[in-house]
Motif scaffolding. Sequence first.
Motif, PDB file in Angstrom:
ATOM      1  N   GLY A  53       0.820  -1.216   0.000  1.00 15.53           N
ATOM      2  CA  GLY A  53       0.000   0.000   0.000  1.00 15.53           C
ATOM      3  C   GLY A  53       0.845   1.253   0.000  1.00 15.53           C
ATOM      4  O   GLY A  53       2.073   1.200  -0.179  1.00 15.53           O
ATOM      5  N   PRO A  54       0.212   2.419   0.224  1.00 12.88           N
ATOM      6  CA  PRO A  54       0.915   3.702   0.177  1.00 12.88           C
ATOM      7  C   PRO A  54       2.011   3.817   1.236  1.00 12.88           C
ATOM      8  O   PRO A  54       2.024   3.085   2.229  1.00 12.88           O
ATOM      9  CB  PRO A  54      -0.200   4.726   0.437  1.00 12.88           C
ATOM     10  CG  PRO A  54      -1.457   4.019   0.084  1.00 12.88           C
ATOM     11  CD  PRO A  54      -1.234   2.582   0.437  1.00 12.88           C
ATOM     12  N   ILE A  55       2.914   4.760   1.028  1.00 10.28           N
ATOM     13  CA  ILE A  55       4.038   4.993   1.929  1.00 10.28           C
ATOM     14  C   ILE A  55       3.913   6.369   2.576  1.00 10.28           C
ATOM     15  O   ILE A  55       3.241   7.256   2.061  1.00 10.28           O
ATOM     16  CB  ILE A  55       5.389   4.888   1.184  1.00 10.28           C
ATOM     17  CG1 ILE A  55       5.426   5.864  -0.017  1.00 10.28           C
ATOM     18  CG2 ILE A  55       5.637   3.459   0.734  1.00 10.28           C
ATOM     19  CD1 ILE A  55       6.747   5.880  -0.771  1.00 10.28           C
ATOM     20  N   ASN A  56       4.590   6.542   3.726  1.00 11.39           N
ATOM     21  CA  ASN A  56       4.684   7.836   4.392  1.00 11.39           C
ATOM     22  C   ASN A  56       6.061   7.967   5.030  1.00 11.39           C
ATOM     23  O   ASN A  56       6.686   6.959   5.391  1.00 11.39           O
ATOM     24  CB  ASN A  56       3.596   7.994   5.461  1.00 11.39           C
ATOM     25  CG  ASN A  56       2.254   8.365   4.867  1.00 11.39           C
ATOM     26  OD1 ASN A  56       2.095   9.441   4.293  1.00 11.39           O
ATOM     27  ND2 ASN A  56       1.279   7.463   4.970  1.00 11.39           N
TER      28      ASN A  56
ATOM     29  N   ILE B 280       2.673  -0.870   4.696  1.00 15.31           N
ATOM     30  CA  ILE B 280       2.133  -2.199   4.984  1.00 15.31           C
ATOM     31  C   ILE B 280       2.801  -3.187   4.018  1.00 15.31           C
ATOM     32  O   ILE B 280       2.842  -2.941   2.814  1.00 15.31           O
ATOM     33  CB  ILE B 280       0.602  -2.261   4.787  1.00 15.31           C
ATOM     34  CG1 ILE B 280      -0.081  -1.133   5.564  1.00 15.31           C
ATOM     35  CG2 ILE B 280       0.068  -3.626   5.187  1.00 15.31           C
ATOM     36  CD1 ILE B 280       0.035  -1.207   7.049  1.00 15.31           C
ATOM     37  N   ALA B 281       3.304  -4.283   4.556  1.00 15.42           N
ATOM     38  CA  ALA B 281       3.915  -5.330   3.729  1.00 15.42           C
ATOM     39  C   ALA B 281       3.875  -6.649   4.495  1.00 15.42           C
ATOM     40  O   ALA B 281       3.918  -6.653   5.735  1.00 15.42           O
ATOM     41  CB  ALA B 281       5.359  -4.978   3.369  1.00 15.42           C
ATOM     42  N   ASP B 282       3.770  -7.745   3.761  1.00 18.74           N
ATOM     43  CA  ASP B 282       3.718  -9.074   4.384  1.00 18.74           C
ATOM     44  C   ASP B 282       2.669  -9.104   5.498  1.00 18.74           C
ATOM     45  O   ASP B 282       2.892  -9.690   6.568  1.00 18.74           O
ATOM     46  CB  ASP B 282       5.100  -9.458   4.916  1.00 18.74           C
ATOM     47  CG  ASP B 282       5.210 -10.952   5.230  1.00 18.74           C
ATOM     48  OD1 ASP B 282       4.610 -11.762   4.484  1.00 18.74           O
ATOM     49  OD2 ASP B 282       5.878 -11.304   6.221  1.00 18.74           O
TER      50      ASP B 282
ATOM     51  N   ALA C  19       0.146   3.475   6.680  1.00 22.11           N
ATOM     52  CA  ALA C  19       0.484   3.702   8.081  1.00 22.11           C
ATOM     53  C   ALA C  19       0.926   5.160   8.176  1.00 22.11           C
ATOM     54  O   ALA C  19       1.920   5.554   7.559  1.00 22.11           O
ATOM     55  CB  ALA C  19       1.586   2.763   8.535  1.00 22.11           C
ATOM     56  N   ILE C  20       0.177   5.959   8.946  1.00 24.25           N
ATOM     57  CA  ILE C  20       0.303   7.417   8.900  1.00 24.25           C
ATOM     58  C   ILE C  20       0.889   7.936  10.208  1.00 24.25           C
ATOM     59  O   ILE C  20       0.399   7.626  11.299  1.00 24.25           O
ATOM     60  CB  ILE C  20      -1.079   8.055   8.651  1.00 24.25           C
ATOM     61  CG1 ILE C  20      -1.726   7.438   7.412  1.00 24.25           C
ATOM     62  CG2 ILE C  20      -0.957   9.555   8.498  1.00 24.25           C
ATOM     63  CD1 ILE C  20      -3.175   7.117   7.583  1.00 24.25           C
ATOM     64  N   TRP C  21       1.923   8.753  10.104  1.00 27.58           N
ATOM     65  CA  TRP C  21       2.624   9.281  11.274  1.00 27.58           C
ATOM     66  C   TRP C  21       1.861  10.437  11.919  1.00 27.58           C
ATOM     67  O   TRP C  21       1.282  11.281  11.235  1.00 27.58           O
ATOM     68  CB  TRP C  21       4.003   9.787  10.869  1.00 27.58           C
ATOM     69  CG  TRP C  21       4.918   8.751  10.325  1.00 27.58           C
ATOM     70  CD1 TRP C  21       5.053   8.393   9.012  1.00 27.58           C
ATOM     71  CD2 TRP C  21       5.857   7.953  11.047  1.00 27.58           C
ATOM     72  NE1 TRP C  21       6.007   7.414   8.882  1.00 27.58           N
ATOM     73  CE2 TRP C  21       6.518   7.126  10.114  1.00 27.58           C
ATOM     74  CE3 TRP C  21       6.196   7.854  12.400  1.00 27.58           C
ATOM     75  CZ2 TRP C  21       7.501   6.214  10.497  1.00 27.58           C
ATOM     76  CZ3 TRP C  21       7.175   6.947  12.778  1.00 27.58           C
ATOM     77  CH2 TRP C  21       7.820   6.141  11.836  1.00 27.58           C
TER      78      TRP C  21
ATOM     79  N   LEU D 216       1.761   5.860  14.942  1.00 29.02           N
ATOM     80  CA  LEU D 216       1.350   5.480  13.595  1.00 29.02           C
ATOM     81  C   LEU D 216      -0.103   5.025  13.656  1.00 29.02           C
ATOM     82  O   LEU D 216      -0.478   4.241  14.532  1.00 29.02           O
ATOM     83  CB  LEU D 216       2.214   4.346  13.046  1.00 29.02           C
ATOM     84  CG  LEU D 216       3.604   4.730  12.537  1.00 29.02           C
ATOM     85  CD1 LEU D 216       4.479   3.492  12.416  1.00 29.02           C
ATOM     86  CD2 LEU D 216       3.504   5.435  11.190  1.00 29.02           C
ATOM     87  N   ALA D 217      -0.920   5.529  12.744  1.00 31.69           N
ATOM     88  CA  ALA D 217      -2.321   5.120  12.652  1.00 31.69           C
ATOM     89  C   ALA D 217      -2.520   4.304  11.384  1.00 31.69           C
ATOM     90  O   ALA D 217      -1.912   4.594  10.350  1.00 31.69           O
ATOM     91  CB  ALA D 217      -3.236   6.341  12.640  1.00 31.69           C
TER      92      ALA D 217
END
Length: 433
Positions: free
Chosen positions: A356-359, A370-372, A402-404, A411-412
């Motif tokens: 999914g998206p990165i931050n 998110i991975a694995d 995962a948002i800081w 992380l949310a």
Amino acid sequence: MRFTEKQLTHDPQGHFLNSTQVFSPDDEWIVYDTRNDDGGIGVTGSIEMANVPTGKIQPLYHTQNQTKYGPGVGAATFSPTNPTVLFIHGIRNANEAHPYGFTRRTGVAIHTTKPFEPVFMDARNITPPFTPGALRGGTHAHSWSGDGQWISFTYNDYIMEQLSKTDTAVKDLRTIAVMMPGTVTVPDDGAMENNNGAYFSAIVAKVTEKPEPGSNEIDKAFDECWIGSKGYQKADGSWQHRAVAFQGNVRNEKNETIAEVFVTDIPDDITKASPGDHLEGTARTRPDLPAGVVQRRITHTPEGIQGPRHWLRTTPDGSLILFMAKDPKGIIQVYGVSPNGGSISQVTFNDFSIQGPINISPDGSYVSYIADNSVFITGIQTHLAERLTPRGTDEDVPFGAAIWSNDGRILAFNRRVKKEEKKYVQIFLLRKQ
């Protein structure tokens, strides 16, 4: 690094997080829309926020006359500097004949001390003569600049969409736009298609229906981010105060479409057009870019950006743009490149693809994702990956981003939880110890 997990929301409805900027400036609240599935903004009628210490829910906005055709709201973000929430809002007269859609949405803000009092941010005018500073269609995925003054977003043009129905040479091409404070007034069309705006909007990425293979021309600009909290330093040492990085679809030498990293440098004043151009567009042309906007291609890769949908991200100092692509084994990893161009560096070295998206953390040290079936962070300089949650099953996997928090301590993320024979999207927190 040790984190402890906590479920923040529990009630039987959706609590869908945007991909970034969901924490209030003081990190006391998290904003979300009430979707229970990805997509579905058109059928969603509420924006709410949850208190981080207590889980208390505070409604912020409900649409009027909500049906399955719209108006719809979603993708809510918090300003980094004041308690104002911004979100997508479908056009207010949505019905079966004119439902929520790419060209039928706008940006609406709510100050948390004044819930249910919407402020329309970007003006919309689809009735000729068009209005400079107003756009003619759909704005989406709004992101605040680091100083909370400007907003970037993706854009689809209603006038071009309608023209494409009778002229096959014309297409509704997604592009990037920004808005800055400045009231724009448009004619009242009596049908709620048009609306005034508190901000002045302008397109900042040039797209064309038929990009030349092997050129830097693009037919789609999308999934952007502001570069740095205060811009970035150019190769000549000067400072570019406002710039946006985005994905642009080019045609390679084989005439295949691939996405590459682009940068648009933006002047402090976007209210002036170059001679002969029209910021507002015409009945047969999309809006032109303001004078002083400079668009550059940054990457020239063999296969382009790849992986799940994600928005580009940059470090707070603006020195590095992160994106995803396949490594030599075909695994989706995070890579980085300077906004000035140059060599591309690999950031993650996982044995599995990112989901999914990165931050990027507020201090610029980590990228989260998110991975694995787990929440991960990886050191941008160290490349060391840390699994923060146990590997989930397909039934309880974290999803989305995962948002800081603004202080970098929380992380949310979203996870679906079963309640009364149905699964609901809930918000979970990971707090640094």
